[in-house]
Design an enzyme around this catalytic site. Structure first.
Site, PDB file in Angstrom:
ATOM      1  N   HIS A  98       1.248   5.543  -3.501  1.00 33.26           N
ATOM      2  CA  HIS A  98       1.340   7.008  -3.457  1.00 33.26           C
ATOM      3  C   HIS A  98       1.049   7.595  -4.835  1.00 33.26           C
ATOM      4  O   HIS A  98       1.363   6.974  -5.858  1.00 33.26           O
ATOM      5  CB  HIS A  98       2.734   7.450  -3.031  1.00 33.26           C
ATOM      6  CG  HIS A  98       3.201   6.834  -1.758  1.00 33.26           C
ATOM      7  ND1 HIS A  98       2.602   7.058  -0.552  1.00 33.26           N
ATOM      8  CD2 HIS A  98       4.225   5.963  -1.511  1.00 33.26           C
ATOM      9  CE1 HIS A  98       3.238   6.374   0.388  1.00 33.26           C
ATOM     10  NE2 HIS A  98       4.209   5.693  -0.165  1.00 33.26           N
ATOM     11  N   GLU A 116       9.656   6.916  -4.158  1.00 34.48           N
ATOM     12  CA  GLU A 116      10.569   6.656  -3.056  1.00 34.48           C
ATOM     13  C   GLU A 116      11.508   5.514  -3.397  1.00 34.48           C
ATOM     14  O   GLU A 116      11.334   4.837  -4.423  1.00 34.48           O
ATOM     15  CB  GLU A 116       9.771   6.321  -1.782  1.00 34.48           C
ATOM     16  CG  GLU A 116       8.913   5.076  -1.889  1.00 34.48           C
ATOM     17  CD  GLU A 116       7.917   4.930  -0.721  1.00 34.48           C
ATOM     18  OE1 GLU A 116       7.207   5.905  -0.405  1.00 34.48           O
ATOM     19  OE2 GLU A 116       7.863   3.835  -0.149  1.00 34.48           O
ATOM     20  N   HIS A 173       2.873  -1.191  -2.472  1.00 34.85           N
ATOM     21  CA  HIS A 173       4.014  -1.654  -1.677  1.00 34.85           C
ATOM     22  C   HIS A 173       3.688  -1.708  -0.197  1.00 34.85           C
ATOM     23  O   HIS A 173       2.759  -1.052   0.276  1.00 34.85           O
ATOM     24  CB  HIS A 173       5.231  -0.753  -1.902  1.00 34.85           C
ATOM     25  CG  HIS A 173       5.015   0.665  -1.460  1.00 34.85           C
ATOM     26  ND1 HIS A 173       4.404   1.606  -2.259  1.00 34.85           N
ATOM     27  CD2 HIS A 173       5.293   1.292  -0.309  1.00 34.85           C
ATOM     28  CE1 HIS A 173       4.343   2.748  -1.611  1.00 34.85           C
ATOM     29  NE2 HIS A 173       4.861   2.599  -0.417  1.00 34.85           N
ATOM     30  N   ARG A 193      -4.018   4.004   1.678  1.00 39.39           N
ATOM     31  CA  ARG A 193      -3.975   2.657   2.240  1.00 39.39           C
ATOM     32  C   ARG A 193      -4.932   1.754   1.475  1.00 39.39           C
ATOM     33  O   ARG A 193      -6.112   2.060   1.340  1.00 39.39           O
ATOM     34  CB  ARG A 193      -4.399   2.725   3.704  1.00 39.39           C
ATOM     35  CG  ARG A 193      -3.350   2.197   4.629  1.00 39.39           C
ATOM     36  CD  ARG A 193      -3.791   2.320   6.086  1.00 39.39           C
ATOM     37  NE  ARG A 193      -3.003   3.329   6.751  1.00 39.39           N
ATOM     38  CZ  ARG A 193      -3.505   4.317   7.503  1.00 39.39           C
ATOM     39  NH1 ARG A 193      -4.793   4.429   7.699  1.00 39.39           N
ATOM     40  NH2 ARG A 193      -2.704   5.179   8.062  1.00 39.39           N
TER      41      ARG A 193
HETATM   42 ZN    ZN Z   1       5.481   4.310   0.739  1.00 40.73          ZN
END
Ligand code: ZN
Length: 318
Positions: A98, A116, A173, A193
């Site tokens: 991200h 996150e 991740h 992605r």
């Molecule tokens: Zn994520």
């Protein structure tokens, strides 16, 4: 004066990697056997939660943020800053990364990037995540991505219930199959992605990859964040700090009895992961159970907790 907790109705997302654990564990009414995500505390436009009680019953958290900023101590920002989700990965999620705030604003025109963190609620034995990579510089990273050297590039870690991972923007991740996690994150839905295991979707096509953007935003070399979990007691409430960082602080609270005189500082997000109990505000009781999600707004001066329950608790640090 708004003087009570705000209970939220989760919103569900079907994913090709999802399953049925959200119903099995939390008794949620899920839309299908491919339910991957419950958005539990969300003001995000792609899945805002509806308020279940009180003066704003039927409104969304997004509307509450827009029209009643006093509930959030007047905090600035176009959107409610945090998003709390529960994920159920029956299959592997794609390998992803991200962007940070700056990149999200400049390239995507969105308000927030996505840092996150994950609290592992449960998992099958031997389940793994991908966290970080082994490339030492950008050229090497780029070459390994181009050549599909995933086994050498990606770093895998076995997980167990109770594990906690802090995943700053720029970290490669993926959540592997067989894991249920509670995710606390910035309110963002931007995902790049990198690799999707060459899977084909129901339409017969592979899902889109975003290699150029992934390479741009990935932190190289990978830096493992230092996590120091510390515990302290306040009456019958054990508070464990999981992370305190730029955007949010996240704790696990274990309640066995009563704790009086808690303050929302300035407003606090509560997700009940086990047990039952009640929030008490000025003598009025608001019961909660496993699977409930609520916000104690800034207009509540103090509250008490009573019961036997475990919660994941977070504050915005904006
Ligand atoms: Zn994520």
């Amino acid at each position: 004066m708004y003087n009570e907790p705000i209970y939220l109705e989760p919103a569900f997302k079907e994913r090709l990697w999802g399953g049925t654990k959200l119903e099995e564990i939390f008794h949620y009414k899920i839309p299908s056997d491919y339910t991957g995500e419950a958005w539990c505390i969300s003001g995000h436009k792609n899945g805002p939660n509806t308020i279940k009680n009180g003066p704003l019953e039927g409104k969304t958290l997004r509307e509450a943020w827009d029209g009643h900023r006093e509930l959030f101590a007047g905090e600035e920002g176009e959107e409610f800053p945090l998003l709390v989700k529960i994920l159920d990965s029956k299959k592997d999620l794609s390998v992803q990364v991200h962007p940070d705030d700056t990149y999200a604003r400049e390239v995507e025109g969105e308000n927030y990037g996505k840092t996150e963190c994950w609290y592992v609620l449960d998992c099958e034995e031997g389940s793994e995540i991908i966290f970080g990579h082994h490339a030492s510089n950008k050229q090497e990273f780029e070459a390994m991505v181009a050549n599909g050297e995933w086994g050498d590039l990606l770093r895998t870690i076995e997980v167990k219930p109770g594990d906690f991972f802090y995943v700053p923007s720029g970290t490669i991740h993926a959540i592997g199959a067989g894991i249920q996690i509670l995710e606390t994150q910035q309110s963002s839905d931007i995902t790049y992605r990198v690799y999707d295991y060459d899977r084909v979707g129901q339409d017969g096509n592979k899902r889109e990859l975003h290699l150029d953007k992934s390479i741009e935003v990935t932190t190289v070399p990978h830096v493992d964040p230092e996590i120091e979990r510390t515990q302290f007691y306040q009456e019958d409430l054990r508070k464990e700090r999981l992370v305190e960082e730029k955007y949010f602080s996240v704790y696990r609270w274990d309640l066995e009895g009563e704790c009086k005189g808690l303050t929302p500082e300035p407003y606090v997000l509560l997700s009940v992961i086990d047990g039952t109990g009640e929030v008490i505000v000025e003598g009025r009781s608001y019961p909660f159970k496993k699977g409930d999600h609520l916000i104690i707004p800034a207009t509540v001066k103090t509250f008490d907790l009573k019961g036997n329950a475990s919660l994941i608790v977070s504050n915005s640090n904006k």
